[in-house]
Design an enzyme around this catalytic site. Structure first.
Site, mmCIF file in Angstrom:
data_model
loop_
_atom_site.group_PDB
_atom_site.id
_atom_site.type_symbol
_atom_site.label_atom_id
_atom_site.label_comp_id
_atom_site.label_asym_id
_atom_site.label_seq_id
_atom_site.Cartn_x
_atom_site.Cartn_y
_atom_site.Cartn_z
ATOM 1 N N HIS A 73 31.664 25.710 -6.864
ATOM 2 C CA HIS A 73 33.102 25.906 -7.051
ATOM 3 C C HIS A 73 33.770 26.421 -5.766
ATOM 4 C CE1 HIS A 73 36.815 26.724 -9.120
ATOM 5 N NE2 HIS A 73 36.746 28.021 -8.889
ATOM 6 N N ASP A 80 30.429 21.602 -8.563
ATOM 7 C CA ASP A 80 31.189 22.667 -9.235
ATOM 8 C C ASP A 80 30.892 22.617 -10.724
ATOM 9 O OD1 ASP A 80 33.072 24.367 -10.333
ATOM 10 O OD2 ASP A 80 34.758 23.575 -9.183
ATOM 11 N N SER A 107 41.227 26.444 -8.409
ATOM 12 C CA SER A 107 40.750 27.275 -9.497
ATOM 13 C C SER A 107 41.923 27.792 -10.331
ATOM 14 C CB SER A 107 39.924 28.422 -8.910
ATOM 15 O OG SER A 107 39.127 29.008 -9.886
#
Lengths: 361, 207
Positions: free
Chosen positions: A324, A291, A125
């Site tokens: 995610h 995601d 991320s």
């Protein structure tokens, strides 16, 4: 800013030729406690199960470093720390920061530790953005890179989500133009709402459905027809929001989300391929099929740019319905991929193989 | 069934023997990376792979190979010209959407290309359609018409005609049987077109 304090954790031992360091880059609301209980919540570290002797990040072989990012709230200089010029917390006087600034601070830490080149820089991320920034700005210092569930630029949709979170904080009267610490208060409700909205984007519909479905809260078997937490998913989000407020600073949230919004490697370098031109780093790019915050197409853009400069790159989209957050969860296929990539890179770097306790063969 | 020697399928071994030691190789449709791993171990090759399936990619990456998830139709365009000595496309051409574009890209990014594919001109295939009136299902072409990933079948002569049209030089042509063994006649002749189960070609482009 004349000086910056950096809070960091290390695991394992740096070897004699300083070639076994791995920098782990944490995500937006993560911190340096990768494999330690969190000092405020007491919860295990975010990659707790991956760090230790014989594990994926083998502390018998690697020297792991993780530092709290610039602008963070777990010890590194950020808006909640004291501004030496005024003797008061920085608050909104803290300068706007970028992912590049975060990496610059990490680079100073790595200098301080006496390491020229890291064996690997790894993160998911926002941590993945830092990995890409490292590779673009300091390629010679990164032998291997693993950007996970990330992107080379923050998408319009993600900027939009961040803006919802920031506006929730700013709309809370307790935010007090960012000077809430002077008043001994916190924009609890605003930050909690920001976290609730963000948390949805970390999951997926199948994951939410599996966990909660339309199940009602407690032992209810009928609606109460009101605005209390009727559904389990609501009370889950409320809980996520309120516990987050206990461990995170609202101004940090504003500054760090902003830094993500500004991130755009292609714009900075003319094209994404240009950002990686001439790189000798070995890349392993990973995305997750469900995601929707950092979808696979973002990782593919990075892979295509790396192919265009004939970089050494592996890429896999892991099939997972966990959204995610999958990069923080138990995903055996993901861990097997990382392990294989790291082992091969270790051989290339001349590091001793698994099970050798770091001794030179 | 296809035989294997030293854990490498016979047809892959043939391809492996054509690859120069220490060269740069891109294997398109590399599966779990068996050929790339062999080339890395025995020929010190700097190998890269492209594979469609997650299982294949993770198996390949887990054994330390540089493989990306993608396919020939979408991912070849990004590579710079001349990035590889050899680009391999083994048993995959017939499954691509645009075989012409794929071949052109292969010879743009590689100095030469090695291509193998099932020969639709094989007598069993011809006989099956001629006598039974049904789409052929054989030992090497095991799919039914409705579930086959093979959307662009060709015969060896079709392939050679395409190479001619695209200005591609056929450096070597080898006719193979169903087990991947070499047949004792010209790989680009009429016998090959009738009796070869697969064709294996080394291609280059002048200039």
């Amino acid at each position: 800013m004349d000086s910056v304090t950096v809070a960091y954790q290390t695991y394992g031992t740096l070897n004699a030729d300083r070639s076994n360091a791995i920098l782990l880059c944490h995500a937006l609301t993560g911190d340096q406690y990768v494999a330690d209980p969190h000092p405020i919540t007491g919860k295990p570290g975010w990659w707790n199960d991956l760090v230790g002797p014989g594990r994926l990040f083998d502390t018998d072989r690697y020297f792991l470093i993780c530092s709290n990012v610039l602008g963070g709230c777990m010890g590194t200089t950020g808006p909640k720390e004291v501004n030496p010029a005024t003797g008061k917390p920085w608050g909104q006087d803290f300068p706007i920061i970028t992912i590049g600034d975060m990496v610059q601070v990490q680079a100073r830490l790595v200098d301080h530790l006496g390491i020229d080149q890291m064996f690997a820089v790894i993160g998911g991320s926002m941590g993945g953005m830092q990995v890409l920034e490292w590779c673009a700005s300091r390629p010679e210092r990164v032998f291997a890179a693993i950007p996970i569930a990330t992107a080379a630029r923050h998408s319009a949709q993600n900027i939009a989500f961040n803006e919802v979170g920031r506006q929730a904080v700013i709309a809370d009267p307790e935010w007090r133009e960012g000077r809430y610490m002077d008043h001994g208060t916190k924009p609890r409700r605003g930050l909690a709402v920001a976290r609730m909205a963000a948390h949805i984007t970390y999951l997926s519909e199948p994951a939410l459905h599996r966990k909660f479905g339309r199940n009602l809260q407690g032992d209810r078997d009928a609606f109460e027809y009101g605005f209390g937490a009727e559904f389990q998913v609501e009370s889950y989000l409320r809980h996520q929001g309120s516990t987050f407020v206990d461990r995170f600073d609202a101004n940090s949230y504003l500054y760090i989300t902003r830094a993500m919004d500004y991130f755009d490697l292609a714009a900075e370098h003319g094209s994404l391929a240009n950002a990686f031109k001439g790189t000798k780093t070995r890349f392993c790019v990973v995305s997750f099929s469900s995601d929707w915050l950092f979808p696979t197409v973002e990782s593919r853009a990075v892979v295509h740019a790396l192919n265009a400069v004939a970089a050494n790159v592996s890429f896999v989209e892991i099939q997972s319905d966990k959204g995610h957050d999958a990069f923080l969860l138990d995903e055996p296929e993901f861990h097997a991929t990382l392990s294989g990539f790291l082992e091969a890179a270790a051989v290339r770097r001349g590091l001793p193989p698994a099970g050798s306790k770091g001794e030179t063969p | 069934m296809i035989m294997s020697i030293g854990s490498l399928r016979v047809d892959l071994r043939l391809i492996a023997d054509m690859v120069e030691t220490g060269s740069r190789v891109l294997d398109v449709g590399c599966g779990d990376g068996t050929l790339l791993a062999w080339l890395g171990r025995h020929k010190d090759v700097d190998g890269r792979g492209i594979e469609l399936s997650m299982a294949g990619v993770s198996a390949a990456v887990a054994q330390g190979l540089s493989v990306i998830q993608g396919d020939a139709d979408t991912d070849l365009k990004d590579y710079p010209s001349g990035a590889f000595d050899t680009v391999i496309l083994s048993q995959t051409l017939q499954a691509t959407y645009e075989p012409k574009t794929v071949l052109n890209h292969m010879l743009r990014i590689g100095r030469r290309a090695i291509v193998s594919f099932p020969n639709f001109g094989h007598w069993r295939v011809r006989l099956s359609l001629a006598l039974n009136g049904r789409m052929p299902v054989t030992d090497t072409l095991t799919y039914q018409w409705y579930d086959t990933p093979n959307i662009h079948f060709c015969t060896i002569h079709d392939f050679l005609a395409l190479c001619d049209e695209l200005g591609i030089t056929v450096e070597r042509a080898i006719a193979l049987d169903g087990k991947g063994g070499v047949l004792p006649f010209d790989g680009d002749g009429p016998l090959a077109n009738l009796f070869a189960t697969q064709g294996l070609f080394v291609l280059s482009r002048a200039g």
